[in-house]
Design a protein around this motif. Structure first.
Motif, PDB file in Angstrom:
ATOM      1  N   ASP A   1      20.939  15.417   6.037  1.00  0.00           N
ATOM      2  CA  ASP A   1      22.183  16.110   6.356  1.00  0.00           C
ATOM      3  C   ASP A   1      22.444  17.207   5.326  1.00  0.00           C
ATOM      4  O   ASP A   1      22.157  17.057   4.133  1.00  0.00           O
ATOM      5  CB  ASP A   1      23.336  15.098   6.366  1.00  0.00           C
ATOM      6  N   GLU A   2      23.014  18.339   5.814  1.00  0.00           N
ATOM      7  CA  GLU A   2      23.338  19.443   4.922  1.00  0.00           C
ATOM      8  C   GLU A   2      24.392  19.061   3.891  1.00  0.00           C
ATOM      9  O   GLU A   2      24.450  19.631   2.797  1.00  0.00           O
ATOM     10  CB  GLU A   2      23.832  20.642   5.747  1.00  0.00           C
ATOM     11  N   ASP A   3      25.245  18.108   4.252  1.00  0.00           N
ATOM     12  CA  ASP A   3      26.297  17.676   3.318  1.00  0.00           C
ATOM     13  C   ASP A   3      25.785  16.688   2.273  1.00  0.00           C
ATOM     14  O   ASP A   3      26.550  16.257   1.414  1.00  0.00           O
ATOM     15  CB  ASP A   3      27.450  17.035   4.101  1.00  0.00           C
ATOM     16  N   ASP A   4      24.513  16.309   2.374  1.00  0.00           N
ATOM     17  CA  ASP A   4      23.926  15.367   1.413  1.00  0.00           C
ATOM     18  C   ASP A   4      22.649  15.977   0.842  1.00  0.00           C
ATOM     19  O   ASP A   4      21.528  15.556   1.182  1.00  0.00           O
ATOM     20  CB  ASP A   4      23.634  14.033   2.108  1.00  0.00           C
ATOM     21  N   PRO A   5      22.770  17.014  -0.014  1.00  0.00           N
ATOM     22  CA  PRO A   5      21.559  17.676  -0.543  1.00  0.00           C
ATOM     23  C   PRO A   5      20.725  16.704  -1.362  1.00  0.00           C
ATOM     24  O   PRO A   5      21.235  15.972  -2.206  1.00  0.00           O
ATOM     25  CB  PRO A   5      22.120  18.822  -1.402  1.00  0.00           C
ATOM     26  N   THR A   6      19.406  16.749  -1.078  1.00  0.00           N
ATOM     27  CA  THR A   6      18.473  15.845  -1.758  1.00  0.00           C
ATOM     28  C   THR A   6      17.402  16.678  -2.433  1.00  0.00           C
ATOM     29  O   THR A   6      16.723  17.482  -1.790  1.00  0.00           O
ATOM     30  CB  THR A   6      17.837  14.881  -0.742  1.00  0.00           C
ATOM     31  N   TYR A   7      17.286  16.467  -3.761  1.00  0.00           N
ATOM     32  CA  TYR A   7      16.285  17.186  -4.554  1.00  0.00           C
ATOM     33  C   TYR A   7      15.242  16.170  -5.007  1.00  0.00           C
ATOM     34  O   TYR A   7      15.570  15.078  -5.452  1.00  0.00           O
ATOM     35  CB  TYR A   7      16.929  17.851  -5.773  1.00  0.00           C
ATOM     36  N   ALA A   8      13.959  16.580  -4.886  1.00  0.00           N
ATOM     37  CA  ALA A   8      12.883  15.668  -5.258  1.00  0.00           C
ATOM     38  C   ALA A   8      11.651  16.471  -5.615  1.00  0.00           C
ATOM     39  O   ALA A   8      11.487  17.631  -5.190  1.00  0.00           O
ATOM     40  CB  ALA A   8      12.573  14.694  -4.130  1.00  0.00           C
ATOM     41  N   SER A   9      10.757  15.841  -6.391  1.00  0.00           N
ATOM     42  CA  SER A   9       9.489  16.478  -6.776  1.00  0.00           C
ATOM     43  C   SER A   9       8.301  15.721  -6.210  1.00  0.00           C
ATOM     44  O   SER A   9       7.152  16.108  -6.447  1.00  0.00           O
ATOM     45  CB  SER A   9       9.368  16.539  -8.292  1.00  0.00           C
TER      46      SER A   9
ATOM     47  N   LEU B   1      15.690   6.522  -0.673  1.00  0.00           N
ATOM     48  CA  LEU B   1      15.120   6.079   0.591  1.00  0.00           C
ATOM     49  C   LEU B   1      15.653   6.957   1.723  1.00  0.00           C
ATOM     50  O   LEU B   1      16.862   7.086   1.901  1.00  0.00           O
ATOM     51  CB  LEU B   1      15.485   4.604   0.844  1.00  0.00           C
ATOM     52  N   LEU B   2      14.700   7.535   2.493  1.00  0.00           N
ATOM     53  CA  LEU B   2      15.096   8.401   3.601  1.00  0.00           C
ATOM     54  C   LEU B   2      15.027   7.701   4.949  1.00  0.00           C
ATOM     55  O   LEU B   2      15.726   8.092   5.885  1.00  0.00           O
ATOM     56  CB  LEU B   2      14.202   9.653   3.634  1.00  0.00           C
TER      57      LEU B   2
ATOM     58  N   GLN C   1       0.847  -1.181   0.000  1.00  0.00           N
ATOM     59  CA  GLN C   1       0.000   0.000   0.000  1.00  0.00           C
ATOM     60  C   GLN C   1       0.894   1.246   0.000  1.00  0.00           C
ATOM     61  O   GLN C   1       1.896   1.318   0.712  1.00  0.00           O
ATOM     62  CB  GLN C   1      -0.919   0.006   1.218  1.00  0.00           C
ATOM     63  N   LYS C   2       0.494   2.265  -0.821  1.00  0.00           N
ATOM     64  CA  LYS C   2       1.328   3.449  -0.991  1.00  0.00           C
ATOM     65  C   LYS C   2       0.490   4.717  -0.848  1.00  0.00           C
ATOM     66  O   LYS C   2      -0.701   4.726  -1.166  1.00  0.00           O
ATOM     67  CB  LYS C   2       2.015   3.444  -2.363  1.00  0.00           C
ATOM     68  N   LEU C   3       1.208   5.802  -0.433  1.00  0.00           N
ATOM     69  CA  LEU C   3       0.640   7.148  -0.360  1.00  0.00           C
ATOM     70  C   LEU C   3       1.625   8.087  -1.049  1.00  0.00           C
ATOM     71  O   LEU C   3       2.800   8.127  -0.688  1.00  0.00           O
ATOM     72  CB  LEU C   3       0.429   7.578   1.094  1.00  0.00           C
ATOM     73  N   TRP C   4       1.123   8.825  -2.103  1.00  0.00           N
ATOM     74  CA  TRP C   4       1.993   9.728  -2.861  1.00  0.00           C
ATOM     75  C   TRP C   4       1.603  11.176  -2.577  1.00  0.00           C
ATOM     76  O   TRP C   4       0.441  11.509  -2.426  1.00  0.00           O
ATOM     77  CB  TRP C   4       1.839   9.501  -4.363  1.00  0.00           C
ATOM     78  N   ILE C   5       2.640  12.052  -2.562  1.00  0.00           N
ATOM     79  CA  ILE C   5       2.433  13.498  -2.449  1.00  0.00           C
ATOM     80  C   ILE C   5       3.241  14.150  -3.557  1.00  0.00           C
ATOM     81  O   ILE C   5       4.466  14.011  -3.611  1.00  0.00           O
ATOM     82  CB  ILE C   5       2.875  14.038  -1.080  1.00  0.00           C
ATOM     83  N   ASP C   6       2.557  14.852  -4.488  1.00  0.00           N
ATOM     84  CA  ASP C   6       3.209  15.546  -5.594  1.00  0.00           C
ATOM     85  C   ASP C   6       3.505  16.969  -5.137  1.00  0.00           C
ATOM     86  O   ASP C   6       2.578  17.748  -4.865  1.00  0.00           O
ATOM     87  CB  ASP C   6       2.294  15.551  -6.817  1.00  0.00           C
ATOM     88  N   LEU C   7       4.799  17.356  -5.064  1.00  0.00           N
ATOM     89  CA  LEU C   7       5.202  18.670  -4.550  1.00  0.00           C
ATOM     90  C   LEU C   7       5.006  19.768  -5.579  1.00  0.00           C
ATOM     91  O   LEU C   7       5.092  20.952  -5.234  1.00  0.00           O
ATOM     92  CB  LEU C   7       6.670  18.623  -4.110  1.00  0.00           C
ATOM     93  N   GLY C   8       4.780  19.440  -6.843  1.00  0.00           N
ATOM     94  CA  GLY C   8       4.503  20.455  -7.861  1.00  0.00           C
ATOM     95  C   GLY C   8       5.741  21.094  -8.444  1.00  0.00           C
ATOM     96  O   GLY C   8       5.626  22.010  -9.272  1.00  0.00           O
ATOM     97  N   GLY C   9       6.908  20.688  -8.097  1.00  0.00           N
ATOM     98  CA  GLY C   9       8.158  21.232  -8.624  1.00  0.00           C
ATOM     99  C   GLY C   9       9.331  20.510  -7.981  1.00  0.00           C
ATOM    100  O   GLY C   9       9.169  19.620  -7.130  1.00  0.00           O
ATOM    101  N   LEU C  10      10.531  20.934  -8.396  1.00  0.00           N
ATOM    102  CA  LEU C  10      11.744  20.332  -7.857  1.00  0.00           C
ATOM    103  C   LEU C  10      12.195  21.143  -6.652  1.00  0.00           C
ATOM    104  O   LEU C  10      12.563  22.324  -6.786  1.00  0.00           O
ATOM    105  CB  LEU C  10      12.844  20.286  -8.931  1.00  0.00           C
ATOM    106  N   PHE C  11      12.168  20.527  -5.492  1.00  0.00           N
ATOM    107  CA  PHE C  11      12.538  21.193  -4.250  1.00  0.00           C
ATOM    108  C   PHE C  11      13.717  20.459  -3.620  1.00  0.00           C
ATOM    109  O   PHE C  11      13.912  19.264  -3.847  1.00  0.00           O
ATOM    110  CB  PHE C  11      11.367  21.206  -3.255  1.00  0.00           C
ATOM    111  N   ARG C  12      14.460  21.246  -2.811  1.00  0.00           N
ATOM    112  CA  ARG C  12      15.475  20.603  -1.969  1.00  0.00           C
ATOM    113  C   ARG C  12      14.816  20.220  -0.655  1.00  0.00           C
ATOM    114  O   ARG C  12      14.262  21.073   0.048  1.00  0.00           O
ATOM    115  CB  ARG C  12      16.651  21.526  -1.712  1.00  0.00           C
ATOM    116  N   ILE C  13      14.877  18.912  -0.362  1.00  0.00           N
ATOM    117  CA  ILE C  13      14.210  18.392   0.822  1.00  0.00           C
ATOM    118  C   ILE C  13      15.164  18.491   2.008  1.00  0.00           C
ATOM    119  O   ILE C  13      16.300  18.005   1.954  1.00  0.00           O
ATOM    120  CB  ILE C  13      13.775  16.922   0.616  1.00  0.00           C
ATOM    121  N   HIS C  14      14.664  19.106   3.089  1.00  0.00           N
ATOM    122  CA  HIS C  14      15.474  19.236   4.299  1.00  0.00           C
ATOM    123  C   HIS C  14      14.970  18.336   5.426  1.00  0.00           C
ATOM    124  O   HIS C  14      15.774  17.890   6.254  1.00  0.00           O
ATOM    125  CB  HIS C  14      15.472  20.694   4.787  1.00  0.00           C
TER     126      HIS C  14
END
Length: 396
Positions: free
Chosen positions: A356-364, A340-341, A301-314
């Motif tokens: 981590d700030e040293d591991d920037p993660t971009y996702a949409s 995988l977070l 079972q899955k739940l998706w959230i579309d952020l609407g653009g490319l963001f840096r995830i903190h």
């Protein structure tokens, strides 16, 4: 006497040739002496009976007395003949011995010659067999060489024909190229002439533009000043935008969402995960304060959230539903796009995944994936990030 001597020698040689014994040879002289005495007596009696010959007293006695010297003489001759016979016999024995030796040597030579002949015949047979086999192999090799040479000759003939064809084709192509080059040279000459005309016109226009620029030099200076001022303003705006884009804020609120299934009682769609309500956690559809998203009890079972653009995830915070069975969230994987977070390994009120700030993660998008056969229900999913960014304009 001479006849007697010849007779005695003939008898001696005959007896020697007949291989008589030494005992018989020793008695031959005695027999010969007796024969001689008888012959002498016969000659004496014959001489006394002749007419005119008177028999005197003592004549017979004289004849007998003359026999003795002849006896001794005869005996000596017999001894000499015996010695000669013995010498001849010893010579014959020596000759026979040498003859036997020569015969044995001849037999040995014959046997050696026979063996040599057999060996030579064997060697000749083997040599002939080897020569025959080599001749057969040589014949086969010559045939193969002949066939190979014939094939090579055929290939060379084909290559020769092809070379002639290529020469003819190259000659034709060179002729075509010469014609095409001539045509292109003519065309280029025409184009160059046209370009020269255009350049003359361009020079004239450039001179006119130069005159216009000189006449509008003050206007251009003012425009340059305004452009520089706009550049400063643009840089200021850009820096402010960068500051604004770097601001970490809630980027998941009221964003598009979806889930694999919805609970069969209804009223638990995916929008409750991004409505900003996580204080209340009621489940019943009839309750006005229900804010729980809920799926059926199935696998994956899955739940998706579309952020609407490319963001840096903190940071991602997941508020577990508190109405009942909080352990159902155990085993849920949280993804930012394909990265995988974290994985829920125990029941918690709040699952907080910091990046981590040293591991920037971009996702949409953000995805919750329950790998077990279990319900997937949460009160709220909060995604904190900065952006949005273009795909080719990411900066940490």
């Amino acid at each position: 006497k001479q006849w007697y001597q010849r007779r005695v020698r003939g008898i001696s040689l005959h007896l020697f040739n007949q291989k008589v014994s030494n005992f018989t040879m020793r008695r031959v002289p005695l027999v010969l002496a007796i024969i001689y005495c008888c012959l002498a007596l016969d000659s004496a009696n014959s001489s006394s009976s002749l007419p005119g010959n008177d028999i005197k007293d003592g004549s017979v006695i004289d004849g007998k007395s003359n026999i003795v010297p002849y006896w001794y003489r005869l005996r000596e001759e017999a001894v000499e003949i015996r010695e000669e016979a013995q010498n001849m016999r010893s010579d014959a024995y020596d000759t026979m011995t040498k003859a036997f030796q020569m015969k044995e040597e001849a037999m040995e030579f014959r046997e050696a010659a026979y063996q040599a002949r057999m060996e030579m015949e064997t060697s000749l047979i083997e040599t002939l067999s080897l020569l025959r086999s080599q001749a057969s192999a040589t014949t086969l090799y010559v045939q193969e060489m002949r066939s190979t040479l014939n094939s090579v000759k055929g290939r060379l003939d084909d290559m020769d024909d092809r070379m002639h064809d290529m020469e003819r084709n190259l000659e034709d192509e060179f002729e075509d190229l010469d014609d095409k080059l001539d045509d292109k040279v003519d065309t280029l000459g025409e184009r160059l002439a046209a370009i020269e005309g255009i350049m003359e016109i361009s020079v004239e226009k450039t001179d006119a533009v130069r005159e216009i620029v000189e006449s509008n030099k003050d206007l251009i200076s003012s425009v340059q000043t305004e452009v520089e001022a706009c550049g400063v303003l643009t840089a200021s705006i850009k820096s402010r935008q960068e500051v604004e884009m770097k601001e970490v804020r809630l980027i998941s609120l009221y964003k598009m969402s979806d889930q694999t299934t919805t609970h069969h009682h209804g009223g638990h769609h995916s929008g409750f995960a991004v409505d900003g309500q996580f204080v209340f956690s009621q489940w019943a559809p009839s309750t006005p304060v229900r804010t729980v998203t809920h799926t059926d009890k199935l696998a994956n079972q899955k739940l998706w959230i579309d952020l609407g653009g490319l963001f840096r995830i903190h940071r991602i915070q997941i508020w577990n539903s508190r109405h009942a069975a909080m352990e159902r969230f155990i085993g849920t994987h949280t993804y930012a796009d394909d990265k995988l977070l974290g994985v829920a390994i125990s029941q918690e009120f709040l699952y907080d995944y910091k990046i981590d700030e040293d591991d920037p993660t971009y996702a949409s998008s953000v995805t919750l994936h329950q790998v077990r056969v279990e319900y997937l229900h949460v009160s709220e999913v909060q995604v904190w990030g900065s952006g949005p960014f273009a795909e080719d304009d990411k900066f940490a």
